[in-house]
Write a protein that holds these residues in place. Structure first.
Motif, PDB file in Angstrom:
ATOM      1  N   ASN A 206      -7.422   4.291   7.652  1.00  0.00           N
ATOM      2  CA  ASN A 206      -7.635   5.677   7.247  1.00  0.00           C
ATOM      3  C   ASN A 206      -7.333   6.640   8.399  1.00  0.00           C
ATOM      4  N   SER A 224      -5.872   0.005   3.335  1.00  0.00           N
ATOM      5  CA  SER A 224      -6.365   1.352   3.040  1.00  0.00           C
ATOM      6  C   SER A 224      -5.635   2.331   3.949  1.00  0.00           C
ATOM      7  N   VAL A 226      -5.570   5.825   3.496  1.00  0.00           N
ATOM      8  CA  VAL A 226      -6.038   7.152   3.109  1.00  0.00           C
ATOM      9  C   VAL A 226      -5.742   8.162   4.221  1.00  0.00           C
ATOM     10  N   THR A 245      -2.257  -0.924  -2.234  1.00  0.00           N
ATOM     11  CA  THR A 245      -2.733  -0.053  -1.158  1.00  0.00           C
ATOM     12  C   THR A 245      -3.317   1.246  -1.706  1.00  0.00           C
ATOM     13  N   ASN A 246      -4.172   1.859  -0.902  1.00  0.00           N
ATOM     14  CA  ASN A 246      -4.744   3.156  -1.248  1.00  0.00           C
ATOM     15  C   ASN A 246      -4.100   4.213  -0.359  1.00  0.00           C
ATOM     16  N   THR A 248      -4.229   7.559  -0.944  1.00  0.00           N
ATOM     17  CA  THR A 248      -4.789   8.869  -1.275  1.00  0.00           C
ATOM     18  C   THR A 248      -4.663   9.835  -0.094  1.00  0.00           C
ATOM     19  N   SER A 265      -1.382   0.204  -6.888  1.00  0.00           N
ATOM     20  CA  SER A 265      -1.761   1.069  -5.774  1.00  0.00           C
ATOM     21  C   SER A 265      -2.204   2.445  -6.250  1.00  0.00           C
ATOM     22  N   ILE A 266      -2.953   3.134  -5.374  1.00  0.00           N
ATOM     23  CA  ILE A 266      -3.303   4.534  -5.619  1.00  0.00           C
ATOM     24  C   ILE A 266      -2.316   5.399  -4.839  1.00  0.00           C
ATOM     25  N   GLY A 270      -3.594  10.664  -5.790  1.00  0.00           N
ATOM     26  CA  GLY A 270      -4.835  10.130  -6.347  1.00  0.00           C
ATOM     27  C   GLY A 270      -4.690   9.385  -7.659  1.00  0.00           C
ATOM     28  N   TRP A 272      -2.956   6.312 -10.210  1.00  0.00           N
ATOM     29  CA  TRP A 272      -2.572   4.911 -10.045  1.00  0.00           C
ATOM     30  C   TRP A 272      -1.076   4.724 -10.281  1.00  0.00           C
ATOM     31  N   LEU A 353      -7.620  -3.884  -4.782  1.00  0.00           N
ATOM     32  CA  LEU A 353      -7.950  -2.464  -4.900  1.00  0.00           C
ATOM     33  C   LEU A 353      -8.453  -2.144  -6.300  1.00  0.00           C
ATOM     34  N   ALA A 357     -12.397  -1.188  -7.142  1.00  0.00           N
ATOM     35  CA  ALA A 357     -12.614   0.110  -7.800  1.00  0.00           C
ATOM     36  C   ALA A 357     -13.393  -0.043  -9.106  1.00  0.00           C
TER      37      ALA A 357
END
Length: 456
Positions: A206, A224, A226, A245-246, A248, A265-266, A270, A272, A353, A357
């Motif tokens: 992050n 992650s 982010v 992966t995220n 965001t 993934s996100i 935000g 999907w 992920l 979630a």
């Protein structure tokens, strides 16, 4: 005349009183000033004493850290020269974790370099992973590496699995074939760093800064990312693995997004990305052995009693439309007395992920056709990331001769990371018929599937 004398007397009286008053006032003011000066002097003395004590404490602390570092180098060097056994590595690990908790950032950096130069965290292809030092949970937060004209920053085969590297920096470095998987790396600075064949699987990155960097054959599965910064990043390969992966809030261009594999993934906005639908079972249809007429070692499966389960071609008696050429069953020459099973471990890496979630569901199915005194079953045993088991989920066949599809479906627990799927064949002692020939007592299994879907 009398009035003039009275005025003169008053004037004389006033001036005669003014002199002692002035002297008294001066005395008071002087006393107050002296008190203030004395108070300021005492406060300054306190500050000087406090500063001196702090300097003394810092000096003592610095001496202590230097002593810890020197003792660590001596102890580990002595252990390392003995052998590279499992017991030795455990001792080095204990000393490493204990020492890192007492060291400052600069000495942590030198300790990391010492481990790397000693090849304790250098994972070359010819070295078994068991010969490496396990640095899980080692605190390298804040260490700073920077490549300059005078001093290069280069790491090959660096192994830093599951370590702490938050607010650290590898600026203008060259990193190749290295492993940062599962590491905690919040706000790490990788500005202008060139990465080749390096893994960040399931790392927490992050707010990491990758700006102006270079990527080649990278692995970010499950990471992650982010609010990460990918400004000016150059990708040498056509596509890059960012599955699960995220992203965001990540700063990344649309051009780079189009070159990323973003399944499960996100996205930066935000939402999907596309959810992959695929059967996670290897060789669930028994077709990977189609070059053999009777394979007792089915690809992808571990058999509980070697040689007792086979992948066999359908014949006129049990041929079924809609399937391939082969199915699984107990080896014909084996008389089933208790139970035989085959098992396969299935990893959820690409779906973690979605699972964490709370938005994932599993759907499992097996097609059985049983006759005589045999029946089939399936069992799911889930594990979390630490290997702890959940209560197994079990389902068995009920009918005979007919094709029966066993199904299991449920929402994932957020902590589930993998599953063992067991496919079994059991002799039914309740309906045992000793007069029936062995070849008429069997179950066949086919079309074994495990899918993960997204909840609406």
């Amino acid at each position: 005349m009398t009035r003039k004398l009275n005025r003169l007397s008053l004037i004389k009286l006033f001036f005669s009183a003014l002199i002692p008053f002035t002297i008294g006032l001066f005395t008071v003011i002087t006393t107050i000033q002296q008190q203030k000066f004395s108070s300021a002097q005492r406060e300054q003395d306190k500050q000087d004493a406090l500063l001196s004590r702090k300097q003394s404490d810092l000096h003592a602390e610095n001496l202590h850290k230097e002593k810890v570092y020197e003792t660590y180098l001596d102890d580990v060097s002595e252990l390392f020269t003995m052998n590279n056994s499992k017991d030795t590595l455990m001792k080095i690990r204990a000393k490493t974790l204990a020492s890192l908790r007492q060291l400052d950032i600069e000495r942590k950096k030198h300790l990391l370099l010492f481990l790397y130069d000693s090849e304790l965290i250098y994972h070359s292809p010819e070295k078994a992973i068991s010969s490496l030092l396990k640095v899980n949970e080692a605190d390298f937060n804040g260490v700073n590496f920077r490549g300059t004209v005078d001093a290069t920053c280069s790491f090959n085969y660096l192994y830093l699995h599951h370590v702490y590297l938050s607010k650290a920096s590898f600026i203008n470095c060259f990193i190749d074939r290295s492993n940062f998987s599962y590491s905690i790396m919040y706000k790490i600075d990788f500005t202008r760093t060139r990465f080749f064949r390096t893994s960040f699987r399931f790392a927490a990155l992050n707010q990491a800064d990758f700006s102006q960097g270079t990527f080649f054959e990278m692995d970010f599965v499950g990471a992650s990312l982010v609010e990460c910064n990918f400004t000016g990043v150059r990708w040498i390969t056509q596509y890059m693995d960012f599955i699960g992966t995220n992203l965001t809030g990540a700063i990344i261009s649309d051009q780079l997004l189009k070159r990323m594999k973003l399944h499960n993934s996100i996205l930066p906005n935000g939402t999907w990305g596309p959810i992959v639908r695929k059967n996670l079972v290897v060789n669930g249809d028994a077709e990977q052995n189609d070059s053999l007429t009777n394979n007792t070692h089915p690809t992808g499966w571990t058999v509980s009693v070697p040689g007792r389960l086979s992948s066999i071609a359908y014949n006129s008696q049990n041929s079924t439309t809609g399937y391939g050429k082969y199915h699984f069953r107990v080896t014909p020459s084996y008389s089933l007395k208790l139970a035989v099973s085959m098992a396969q471990n299935i990893s959820f890496d690409e779906f973690i992920l979605l699972i964490t979630a709370g938005m994932a569901r599993y759907n499992v199915s097996i097609d059985y056709q049983c006759s005589g005194n045999q029946y089939g079953y399936m069992q799911l045993t889930f594990f979390d990331m630490n290997g702890l088991k959940y209560e197994p989920v079990y389902r068995e066949t009920k009918s005979k001769m007919q094709i029966e599809r066993l199904k299991l479906s449920n929402q994932f627990n957020r902590e589930m990371h993998k599953v063992q799927l067991k496919v079994g064949f059991i002799r039914n002692l309740t309906y045992d018929d000793t007069s029936t020939y062995n070849e008429e007592n069997y179950c066949i299994a086919d079309n074994i599937q495990f899918f993960i879907t997204k909840l609406n």
